[in-house]
Design an enzyme around this catalytic site. Structure first.
Site, PDB file in Angstrom:
ATOM      1  N   THR A  20       5.132  -2.966   4.008  1.00 27.45           N
ATOM      2  CA  THR A  20       3.484  -3.605   3.972  1.00 27.45           C
ATOM      3  C   THR A  20       3.059  -4.190   3.760  1.00 27.45           C
ATOM      4  O   THR A  20       1.410  -4.663   3.898  1.00 27.45           O
ATOM      5  CB  THR A  20       2.691  -1.940   3.270  1.00 27.45           C
ATOM      6  OG1 THR A  20       2.952  -1.779   2.310  1.00 27.45           O
ATOM      7  CG2 THR A  20       3.443  -0.981   4.290  1.00 27.45           C
TER       8      THR A  20
ATOM      9  N   ASP B  48       0.818   4.112 -10.013  1.00 28.23           N
ATOM     10  CA  ASP B  48       1.547   2.303  -9.687  1.00 28.23           C
ATOM     11  C   ASP B  48       0.675   1.279 -10.369  1.00 28.23           C
ATOM     12  O   ASP B  48      -0.024   1.091 -10.389  1.00 28.23           O
ATOM     13  CB  ASP B  48       1.523   2.335  -8.188  1.00 28.23           C
ATOM     14  CG  ASP B  48       2.473   3.161  -7.321  1.00 28.23           C
ATOM     15  OD1 ASP B  48       2.846   2.739  -6.510  1.00 28.23           O
ATOM     16  OD2 ASP B  48       2.019   4.290  -7.601  1.00 28.23           O
TER      17      ASP B  48
ATOM     18  N   GLY C 156       8.382   2.438  -0.347  1.00 21.89           N
ATOM     19  CA  GLY C 156       9.147   2.817  -0.571  1.00 21.89           C
ATOM     20  C   GLY C 156       9.432   4.293  -1.949  1.00 21.89           C
ATOM     21  O   GLY C 156      11.011   4.625  -2.234  1.00 21.89           O
ATOM     22  N   GLY C 157       7.923   4.035  -2.569  1.00 22.63           N
ATOM     23  CA  GLY C 157       8.434   5.005  -3.908  1.00 22.63           C
ATOM     24  C   GLY C 157       8.451   6.433  -4.184  1.00 22.63           C
ATOM     25  O   GLY C 157       9.073   6.701  -5.536  1.00 22.63           O
TER      26      GLY C 157
ATOM     27  N   ASP D  82       2.404   9.412 -10.639  1.00 24.56           N
ATOM     28  CA  ASP D  82       2.867   8.512  -9.515  1.00 24.56           C
ATOM     29  C   ASP D  82       1.350   7.506  -9.800  1.00 24.56           C
ATOM     30  O   ASP D  82       0.579   7.269  -8.844  1.00 24.56           O
ATOM     31  CB  ASP D  82       2.161   9.057  -8.498  1.00 24.56           C
ATOM     32  CG  ASP D  82       2.637   8.431  -7.140  1.00 24.56           C
ATOM     33  OD1 ASP D  82       2.914   7.300  -7.307  1.00 24.56           O
ATOM     34  OD2 ASP D  82       1.609   8.850  -6.392  1.00 24.56           O
TER      35      ASP D  82
END
Length: 557
Positions: free
Chosen positions: A173, A305, A189-190, A303
């Site tokens: 993206t 990032d 795609g994490g 999560d």
């Protein structure tokens, strides 16, 4: 490959997109000096999202009106900013690439994106960042992991390269960047069983020059932070789904990496740092060599990032000028890091944080609270924040050394799920999540002006019921442009946060504005169109879909 070349054919409605389509590296590095052009995401590879333009300012912004709006032929969401070159504005989304006349809004050409059959995200394909233009070419990614070069004059596809398989959990993206003549692209795609990477390409031919994995293989530097005799590194995450920054003097690209995978850390060595997840890596653009790194969240289980863009600035720190990078991290802390060596300078919470009490400046590590142990014990935990901001660019005024951001004040609620086998390409978060309940009138976020060195909020504007998912743009006119999921484009007073102007667009605003001049007149452009999981969750059913690009200028007195 052939299918993509056939499918990505330009639909021409004009013979020319304007003269002089050969951007040089100098033009990219000097983005902003010629105010007629905006040739990179965030209005510069330093990612400041700042423009010195002041024709539109606090005293006259009330006269800002739309001069044209055009459809972007898309119901899947508009998250990307446009770019401008020689009187042509270029826009992208998950379905199309457009060239549009700046003055009239007339389409010059459009080129469709045709995804591979079976692509799982085909009905919700997004594109973040902005078009990337260089040497007469426009570069973009598509959701099914193709990097494509189009002719800026005609929209014709010049080359296309597939760099990952969607069946293995990869998608794409983010905007690539050009640094020292190399085109660099990332992946997403994490939440699947993927291993993050960056690719370096020859922008003229599409030849791959190098690949830099963001998780080291056994025996490589950093591999000691993964469990021995385990395959955890093969699908451990660290995606690169936002865009990088570039310092030409140091010849270093700074790129953030995403979460570790799965969120349950036991399979990846409970307590190990898991490099280079949730980090920033500084790499040489010619080779992909990692020169230094800083890990924001070792052994990430939330999560959080570290993928958001890094703002590059020169700041006075204890009486000395330091070359720094600033990031509003998803974990709720805003970091100032020395970009010459990746050493931490400052870190302050810019929204409510409960998973750590602070960041130890000596070690650079977070000081964990009891939430970590509770989570490992199998309890459901409520983690603040769910995200520092919704993966959008901040803005930085180099004259005031202030960051403008839109942090969230909502919790992430999760607990470890029953164990299951990891299968390449399938979801692998390892947690069960649920959404927090929002009561009417609840403050769920803010617009803020923030000093990244001291941690002081200069001002804040509370947002009730729905947080913002739009990026920030600050200008020399004393204005901060941003948007709301309910559809408003707004201009805030840079000094107080007071709303000075707003305009209701036809759909949700989750993108970032740009500003530029054309024939001496200043314009502001921004995309509108509801898309993305969080925006749909917040306002879906209340706001219509449909992508459009809006351009504003001052109504003559």
């Amino acid at each position: 490959m052939l299918m993509k070349k056939i499918g990505l054919m330009a639909i021409l409605v004009a013979l020319s997109a304007g003269p002089g389509l050969a951007q040089t590296m100098d033009e990219i590095l000097n983005d902003g000096r010629n105010t007629d052009n905006v040739v990179t995401l965030s209005m510069g590879l330093d990612r400041k999202s700042y423009s010195p333009l002041n024709q539109i300012n606090k005293s006259n912004v009330r006269r800002l009106v739309p001069v044209w709006s055009t459809s972007l032929m898309n119901d899947m969401g508009e998250l990307a900013a446009p770019v401008v070159y020689n009187g042509v504005i270029y826009a992208i989304n998950g379905k199309w690439t457009f060239a549009i006349d700046v003055e009239t809004g007339q389409q010059i050409w459009r080129t469709p994106v045709q995804l591979e059959p079976g692509t799982p995200r085909a009905t919700a394909a997004l594109n973040r960042g902005a078009p990337t233009i260089y040497n007469g070419k426009l570069f973009r990614v598509s959701n099914d992991n193709y990097l494509t070069a189009l002719d800026m004059k005609t929209g014709r596809v010049l080359w296309t390269q597939k760099f990952a398989e969607w069946k293995e959990g990869y998608y794409s993206t983010s905007a690539p960047i050009v640094a020292n003549g190399v085109l660099i692209s990332g992946m997403a795609g994490g939440e699947s069983t993927t291993r993050g990477f960056l690719d370096g390409w020859d922008p003229d031919t599409g030849t791959k020059l190098w690949r830099r994995y963001t998780i080291p293989a056994p025996g490589e530097p950093g591999s000691e932070t993964w469990p021995p005799n385990s395959d955890a590194w093969k699908y451990g995450g660290a995606p690169t789904w936002r865009s990088g920054s570039y310092d030409p003097q140091l010849d270093l690209v700074y790129w953030g990496t995403g979460n570790a995978e799965p969120y349950d850390p036991r399979s990846r060595g409970n307590g190990l740092d898991n490099l280079y997840t949730s980090s920033v890596i500084a790499i040489r653009p010619k080779t992909g060599e990692i020169v230094c790194h800083y890990q924001y969240t070792p052994n990430d289980v939330y999560d959080v990032d570290g993928t958001d863009e890094h703002v590059l600035a020169d700041m006075q720190v204890n009486g000395q000028t330091r070359k720094v990078m600033i990031q509003s991290n998803k974990n709720g802390f805003m970091y100032v890091v020395d970009r010459t060596n990746c050493k931490l300078i400052a870190a302050h919470p810019y929204t409510r944080v409960n998973w750590a009490s602070g960041i130890d400046l000596a070690t650079g590590r977070p000081q964990l609270t009891g939430i970590y142990k509770d989570f490992l014990a199998g309890e459901e935990v409520q983690v603040f924040p769910s995200r520092g901001s919704n993966s959008v660019p901040i803005a930085f005024n180099p004259n005031k050394n202030l960051v403008y951001a839109a942090p969230w004040d909502l919790a992430r609620i999760q607990k470890i799920s029953p164990p299951k086998e990891q299968v390449i390409g399938q979801d692998s978060t390892g947690v069960v999540q649920r959404q927090p309940t929002i009561t009417s009138g609840q403050v769920v976020g803010h617009f803020i002006a923030f000093d990244p060195l001291t941690g002081q909020r200069k001002w804040e504007v509370p947002l009730t019921d729905i947080p913002s998912s739009a990026g920030m743009l600050v200008t020399g006119g004393g204005l901060v442009f941003t948007g709301k999921p309910t559809g408003e484009v707004i201009a805030l007073d840079e000094d107080t946060g007071r709303t000075l102007w707003q305009f209701k667009t036809s759909s949700s605003v989750n993108a970032t504005a740009i500003t530029f001049t054309h024939k001496g007149r200043q314009y502001v452009s921004i995309a509108s169109g509801m898309g993305g999981i969080l925006a749909r969750r917040a306002v879906g059913g209340k706001v219509p879909t449909g992508g459009s690009l809006w351009t504003f200028a001052l109504l003559p007195e």
